[in-house]
Every structure is written in structure tokens, then in C-alpha cells.
Scaffold this motif. Structure first.
Motif, mmCIF file in Angstrom:
data_model
loop_
_atom_site.group_PDB
_atom_site.id
_atom_site.type_symbol
_atom_site.label_atom_id
_atom_site.label_comp_id
_atom_site.label_asym_id
_atom_site.label_seq_id
_atom_site.Cartn_x
_atom_site.Cartn_y
_atom_site.Cartn_z
ATOM 1 N N LEU A 266 0.831 -1.201 0.000
ATOM 2 C CA LEU A 266 0.000 0.000 0.000
ATOM 3 C C LEU A 266 0.867 1.255 0.000
ATOM 4 N N ASP A 267 0.290 2.317 -0.485
ATOM 5 C CA ASP A 267 0.935 3.637 -0.436
ATOM 6 C C ASP A 267 0.191 4.475 0.596
ATOM 7 N N PRO A 268 0.820 4.761 1.755
ATOM 8 C CA PRO A 268 0.113 5.507 2.799
ATOM 9 C C PRO A 268 -0.089 6.984 2.486
ATOM 10 N N SER A 269 0.467 7.462 1.389
ATOM 11 C CA SER A 269 0.274 8.861 0.958
ATOM 12 C C SER A 269 0.713 9.851 2.031
ATOM 13 N N GLY A 270 1.853 9.559 2.637
ATOM 14 C CA GLY A 270 2.416 10.495 3.608
ATOM 15 C C GLY A 270 1.892 10.328 5.022
ATOM 16 N N GLU A 271 0.849 9.493 5.219
ATOM 17 C CA GLU A 271 0.323 9.275 6.562
ATOM 18 C C GLU A 271 0.785 7.901 7.060
ATOM 19 N N LEU A 284 0.202 -5.005 11.895
ATOM 20 C CA LEU A 284 0.914 -4.573 10.690
ATOM 21 C C LEU A 284 0.993 -3.054 10.715
ATOM 22 N N ARG A 285 2.118 -2.498 10.201
ATOM 23 C CA ARG A 285 2.286 -1.041 10.203
ATOM 24 C C ARG A 285 2.959 -0.582 8.923
ATOM 25 N N LEU A 286 2.615 0.609 8.503
ATOM 26 C CA LEU A 286 3.297 1.303 7.401
ATOM 27 C C LEU A 286 3.454 2.771 7.782
ATOM 28 N N PRO A 287 4.682 3.248 7.886
ATOM 29 C CA PRO A 287 5.950 2.514 7.870
ATOM 30 C C PRO A 287 6.090 1.628 9.097
ATOM 31 N N TRP A 310 -11.055 -6.397 13.882
ATOM 32 C CA TRP A 310 -9.777 -5.904 13.366
ATOM 33 C C TRP A 310 -10.079 -4.652 12.539
ATOM 34 N N GLU A 311 -9.176 -3.685 12.625
ATOM 35 C CA GLU A 311 -9.426 -2.408 11.976
ATOM 36 C C GLU A 311 -8.209 -1.963 11.168
ATOM 37 N N VAL A 312 -8.514 -1.249 10.107
ATOM 38 C CA VAL A 312 -7.480 -0.499 9.399
ATOM 39 C C VAL A 312 -7.530 0.923 9.958
ATOM 40 N N ALA A 313 -6.455 1.339 10.597
ATOM 41 C CA ALA A 313 -6.418 2.644 11.269
ATOM 42 C C ALA A 313 -5.414 3.558 10.581
ATOM 43 N N LEU A 314 -5.783 4.812 10.458
ATOM 44 C CA LEU A 314 -4.891 5.814 9.872
ATOM 45 C C LEU A 314 -4.550 6.859 10.936
ATOM 46 N N TYR A 315 -3.265 7.158 11.055
ATOM 47 C CA TYR A 315 -2.764 8.152 11.994
ATOM 48 C C TYR A 315 -2.070 9.260 11.203
ATOM 49 N N LEU A 316 -2.360 10.479 11.541
ATOM 50 C CA LEU A 316 -1.737 11.603 10.837
ATOM 51 C C LEU A 316 -0.250 11.655 11.152
ATOM 52 N N ALA A 317 0.561 11.792 10.112
ATOM 53 C CA ALA A 317 2.004 11.916 10.318
ATOM 54 C C ALA A 317 2.323 13.182 11.101
ATOM 55 N N ASN A 318 1.531 14.226 10.883
ATOM 56 C CA ASN A 318 1.702 15.476 11.626
ATOM 57 C C ASN A 318 0.345 15.854 12.205
ATOM 58 N N PRO A 319 0.011 15.328 13.393
ATOM 59 C CA PRO A 319 -1.336 15.538 13.933
ATOM 60 C C PRO A 319 -1.696 17.005 14.120
ATOM 61 N N GLY A 320 -0.709 17.846 14.351
ATOM 62 C CA GLY A 320 -1.002 19.260 14.579
ATOM 63 C C GLY A 320 -1.100 20.082 13.320
ATOM 64 N N ALA A 321 -0.948 19.443 12.147
ATOM 65 C CA ALA A 321 -0.929 20.218 10.894
ATOM 66 C C ALA A 321 -2.268 20.904 10.650
ATOM 67 N N LEU A 322 -3.383 20.161 10.860
ATOM 68 C CA LEU A 322 -4.685 20.768 10.639
ATOM 69 C C LEU A 322 -4.944 21.903 11.616
ATOM 70 N N THR A 323 -4.552 21.674 12.894
ATOM 71 C CA THR A 323 -4.742 22.722 13.895
ATOM 72 C C THR A 323 -3.906 23.945 13.566
ATOM 73 N N LYS A 324 -2.644 23.693 13.176
ATOM 74 C CA LYS A 324 -1.773 24.816 12.827
ATOM 75 C C LYS A 324 -2.307 25.550 11.602
#
Length: 593
Positions: A266-271, A284-287, A310-324
Motif C-alpha cells: 500500500l501507499d500511505p500517501s504520507g500518513e 501490521l504497520r506502514l511505515p 480488526w481495523e485499518v487505522a490511519l494516523y496523521l504523520a503530523n497531527p497538529g498540521a490541521l490545527t496549525k
């Protein structure tokens, strides 16, 4: 002025504040909308990944079904059931614990003797024999039969007619952690309020037994929790006329290995992406090296009944980006609003300054009309009075007659000068003043003017002196305009002489300029007023000028005429008291075009 300020406040400033507040509110709503859009976008991404992982499991189940069908077609169901594990391994199946159930519902493989030889089979029998033999029901999670999607066979091109998606687990009197996980809310990575983002598990529990769960379907996938451990069962009925059931039980580790190839590509598209098990721990994790607060993804999608909870979970690479980003938008908007309000206030200030200036000019024009009216009235009254005396013959002495005639002539000149000033000012304001430029000798022109003015000033009680350098004074100019300038300066010195009744005219040539200075011994001019006295209608309003009539145009016209000739007119304080008005004209020919 107060009315204008009130109109500005009500019509401009207050609406601007309201619009600014509405803009900030709209920006806040826009930030929420952006966050929702980002969540929806990522939710679609996890939904697609979950679908891909479900398909990966379905493909493995299809491969298992096809392999069993071929074994049964080659050897018969009963023969395959006797040694199902070894035959399945010979066909290339990668792992798990195979099982076979006879048409009567008895567990034909593995047998008790086989389980004694292998610990894994013994554990399998201990946890599943009563459920598979239909001796005991279990709590299951099953979609309606009509809603169950068709599974794809990766090894063959045929589609399976139907698939049961069943999740079951051992029935217990108390709710286990796994049951709690089935209904846990997905807590977002940040405070994102959305019913979709905090949705509970869609798998609803029901109690059933094995034969009821598989009734009416030729194959399927069944998942259950045994001692809080996930087990997934692939099962199939390879012959429509036979009730033999063949299956394989897969552990969580084997399931992880099964879906890993599909996830790793998969391509996580930066996340950051992760597959969470029923305990919300990453399998399983990416990266592969990232860590996060696993129970609080930004968005998550359940894989489904093939891997319950079981879930597919997405975590923001920069969680504060939207807030900033939202904060930056808000700060930028606040700054723009402040800038706009500042511009409005600055504009209001400049408008108020201009209004005050226009009011001052209007007041000066009113004073100008009053002063001009008085100055016109004074010479006209004198002319009329002395003319009537002479006409009626009431004055017979030749000396008085001569003096009265001189007064009439002087007042006529004063009247002419006043009218000319007003007319010249009007022409200059309309840019219609035309000069007759000629090369002249200013020494001769000033000499003729001085003869008249000095006589008049001496009669008025002034001490006059002309400090003249030797002529000629060759200058290209309009002689009448320059004469008017000097007359205005003499008149100004006469008006403001007060007790210092002394006027001096000094003329000289410099290498490039002609200089004329008119010096008086009047009260002087304050430093702050030295430039203002050349403005139209301006008069120094203090005790030094009270009671002195004037139009306020003489010095304005004098400077404009000199500037139109390429020169300059300045005023400086005179040593010992008074002022020095300095006229500077270029000696070289002046290009008036």
C-alpha cells in the motif's frame, strides 16, 4: 463634524466590525469543514484498504475451496477425510489445522489419536470439538444472508454461489474484553466530532450452533474467539449431494501473514497506517517503525466479519498540521480584518483632516469675501466723498483740491490692485494665467515703480530707502507681473508696519540670479507661519494682525508669479525686528512652456 463622525460610525465602522466577526465565524466553520473533508478523504482510504484486505482473505478461502474440491473429485470425500491434513499439505496449503465433519455431524478429522500426537490439534479439539460437532451453541456475529457478498476464487475463474460471513465465539456469562472491543468507539487522533468517526462496531451478536450457521451455503468463512483468541475457519461442502464439510482453522498469526502482502504494497500517501487486532494492538504497520496512541486513530475502518474487530487505522504523520493550518488561517484573517479596520480608521482620519481643511478653507473664503467687501467699500467711499466735494465746489483752495485728487488717484490704484489680485487668482486657479515674457531691464521698471511707491509711502509717514546695485538688470520676465509682485510686497509691508514705519528695497545681481529684497520693521512672522502666509486666504490671526484688513491673496499671488517665472519667494526674520521678503529670479532666459 459630529454628524459626519456619527454617520461614519453607524454606516461604515460598525458594519465593518460585524462583517469582520462574520468572517471570523465563517473561517471557524470553514476550518471545521476542512477537517471534516480531510477525515472523509482518509476514511475513504481506510475503507478501500479494508476492502482489499477482505479480498485477500477471500482469495485464500477461495484457494482452499478449490483445492478441497479437487481432492474430493480425485479421491472421494470419505477417503480425503481419513487423512485430510496430509492430503491438504501435499496440495500446497500453507498452514492451519484442517478438520473434516461427516454427514452425521461428527468430527471425522482430526481424531483423538491424532490429537495426542500433536499439541496444536489437541488444543484445537479442546476449544472447537463441541461447537463443530453441533453439541453446543456459541455467540455468533452474522450478516443477513442477502447482504453477504460473493467471495472470489483466486485459483479458478468460477464465482462461488454464496458465502457465509459468520463471527462466533464461546458463550460466557460475563462480557469479555473482546465483546467490549466489538462495540468500542473509535476515538479520533484529535478532537474531531463526527458520528461516522466515532461509530460503534457494526457486527451484531447472535447465538447459534455450527450446523445452523452453515445451513444453506456451500462454503464460507467463520470466525470465533476461543479463550479471547481469534480463530478463523474456512469451510466448504465440496459436493452438493454430500453433507461432508471440510475446513481449516487459522490463528491470528497466520491471518496476519495472509494479509501482509496486500498491506505491505500500500501507499500511505504520507500518513501512517496500521492494522489493529481485536485488542487494538498493531499487527501490521506502514511505515514499519512508527508508534502512536493506538486506541486513538484519526480514522479507522473495521475489516469486517472475516476478521472481526480488526481495523485499518490511519494516523496523521503530523497531527497538529490541521490545527496549525486552522490557526494560521484564523490569524491571517484576524490580521487582514485588523488591517482593513486600520485602513478604515486611517481613511476616516484623513477624511476628517480633509474635512477640517475644507471647513477652514470655507471659513477663509468667507473671511475673504468679508475682507474684500470691506476693502472695496473703503476706497470707493473715499473716492465718492472727495469727488462729491470737488463736484459740488465746496473746496475752493487749490492746495486742498490737489490733495483730494491725489487721494482719489491713490484709492483708485488701490481699488485696481485689489480687483487685479482677485482676477489673477481666479485665472491661476483655472490655469489660464498667461505671461508676456520679454527680455527687459528690471532696473528701469523698478525705478519707475519706486518713484510712485516711495512718494506714496513717504506721504503715509514711512521712511523708505532703495539700496540698488548698479543696473542694468537683464531678465526675461513679464514686467507687469513682476511689478505686481513688488507692489503686493510694498502693500504688505505697509499694512503690517505697526510702529516700525520703515521700508527698505534692496536689489542686486548675482552670477545666475536677480535678487530683490523688501525689508520692513513690522512685528515679524512666527516661524510656524512662515510658509502658511503664502497659502490662499491665510492670515496670521493674532493680536499683531487684529484690525488689519486684507484679502489674504497678495502673498499667494506673489509667490505663484515668481514660481511661474522659475524663481522663488521666501520670507526670513530681519535682524533687529521685522521681516525680509526675498524675490529670486533667474537671469538666464526662462522657458515658460
Amino acid at each position: 463634524m459630529f454628524r459626519s463622525a456619527l454617520i461614519f460610525l453607524v454606516a461604515i465602522f460598525l458594519p465593518s466590525l460585524v462583517l469582520g466577526w462574520l468572517a471570523l465565524r465563517a473561517a471557524g466553520e470553514q476550518n471545521v469543514l476542512i477537517e471534516r473533508q480531510a477525515a472523509d478523504l482518509h476514511q475513504a482510504q481506510t475503507d478501500a484498504i479494508a476492502a482489499d484486505l477482505r479480498q485477500a482473505v477471500e482469495q485464500q478461502q477461495g484457494a482452499f475451496v478449490e483445492q478441497v474440491r479437487q481432492l474430493v473429485a480425485a479421491h472421494g470425500a470419505e477417503a480425503v477425510a481419513e487423512n485430510f491434513g496430509s492430503r491438504l499439505g501435499e496440495g500446497g496449503w500453507f498452514g492451519g489445522i484442517p478438520f473434516a465433519i461427516s454427514p452425521g455431524g461428527a468430527l471425522a478429522y482430526p481424531s483423538i489419536s491424532q490429537a495426542r500426537q500433536e499439541a496444536g490439534m489437541a488444543a484445537f479439539l479442546a476449544g472447537n470439538s463441541s461447537f463443530l460437532s453441533n453439541a453446543a451453541p456459541a455467540e455468533i456475529y452474522q450478516l443477513p444472508q442477502s447482504a453477504a457478498p460473493a467471495a472470489k476464487n483466486a485459483q479458478s475463474k468460477s464465482l462461488l454461489s454464496s458465502v457465509d460471513w459468520v463471527a462466533s465465539r464461546s458463550s460466557k456469562p460475563k462480557e469479555t474484553p473482546t465483546q467490549q472491543a466489538a462495540t468500542r468507539n473509535i476515538s479520533p487522533q484529535k478532537g474531531y466530532e463526527s458520528s461516522d468517526a466515532a461509530a460503534s462496531s457494526r457486527i451484531a451478536p447472535e447465538l447459534s450452533n455450527f450446523q445452523t450457521a452453515i445451513a444453506g451455503a456451500p462454503q464460507g468463512i467463520m470466525a470465533r474467539f476461543v479463550q479471547d483468541e481469534l480463530q478463523v475457519l474456512f469451510w466448504t461442502k465440496p459436493e452438493a449431494r454430500s453433507e461432508w464439510v471440510f475446513g481449516v482453522m487459522l490463528t491470528a498469526r497466520q491471518l496476519q501473514e495472509m494479509i501482509a502482502p496486500a498491506f505491505d504494497h500500500l501507499d500511505p500517501s504520507g500518513e501512517h497506517l496500521a492494522v489493529l487486532n481485536d485488542r487494538s494492538r498493531p499487527v501490521l504497520r506502514l511505515p514499519g517503525d512508527f508508534s502512536a496512541e493506538w486506541k486513538h486513530p484519526f480514522v479507522a475502518t473495521e475489516i469486517g466479519e472475516v476478521l472481526p474487530h480488526w481495523e485499518v487505522a490511519l494516523y496523521l504523520a503530523n497531527p497538529g498540521a490541521l490545527t496549525k493550518s486552522a490557526r494560521l488561517v484564523s490569524i491571517t484573517l484576524v490580521l487582514l480584518i485588523m488591517l482593513a479596520l486600520g485602513a478604515i480608521l486611517a481613511g476616516a482620519y484623513f477624511v476628517s483632516v480633509d474635512i477640517r481643511r475644507q471647513l477652514a478653507i470655507a471659513q477663509k473664503k468667507t473671511d475673504f469675501v468679508s475682507n474684500v467687501s470691506h476693502e472695496l467699500k473703503t476706497p470707493l467711499t473715499s473716492i465718492r466723498m472727495f469727488a462729491e466735494l470737488l463736484v459740488e465746489g465746496k473746496v475752493t483752495e487749490p492746495e486742498k483740491q490737489s490733495r483730494y485728487l491725489r487721494i482719489i488717484a491713490t484709492e483708485s490704484e488701490r481699488l485696481t490692485r485689489l480687483v487685479n489680485n482677485v482676477l489673477d487668482f481666479a485665472r491661476m486657479e483655472r490655469k489660464r494665467k498667461v505671461y508676456a515674457m520679454h527680455a527687459v531691464d528690471l532696473h528701469e521698471i523698478i525705478a519707475r515703480l519706486w518713484e510712485v511707491e516711495s512718494t506714496r509711502l513717504r506721504e503715509a509717514g514711512f521712511s523708505v530707502t532703495w539700496d540698488a546695485a548698479t543696473g542694468p538688470y537683464p531678465v526675461v520676465c513679464d514686467a507687469d507681473a513682476i511689478t505686481q509682485v513688488l507692489v503686493n510686497l510694498f502693500s504688505n509691508a505697509e499694512k503690517y508696519a505697526a510702529d516700525g514705519r520703515e521700508i527698505t528695497l534692496a536689489t542686486r545681481l548675482e552670477p545666475r540670479d536677480f535678487i530683490a529684497e523688501v525689508k520692513d520693521r513690522g512685528p515679524g512672522i512666527p516661524r510656524a507661519e512662515e510658509e502658511k502666509i503664502f497659502e490662499a486666504f491665510h492670515r496670521v490671526d493674532d493680536s499683531l494682525t487684529s484690525g488689519i484688513q486684507g484679502s489674504g491673496l497678495g502673498l499667494t499671488l506673489a509667490r505663484r508669479i515668481i514660481c511661474d517665472h522659475g524663481g522663488d519667494l521666501r520670507v526670513l526674520p530681519r535682524e533687529g525686528g521685522g521681516c525680509v521678503f526675498t524675490v529670486r529670479l533667474p537671469r538666464k532666459p526662462f522657458d515658460h512652456s
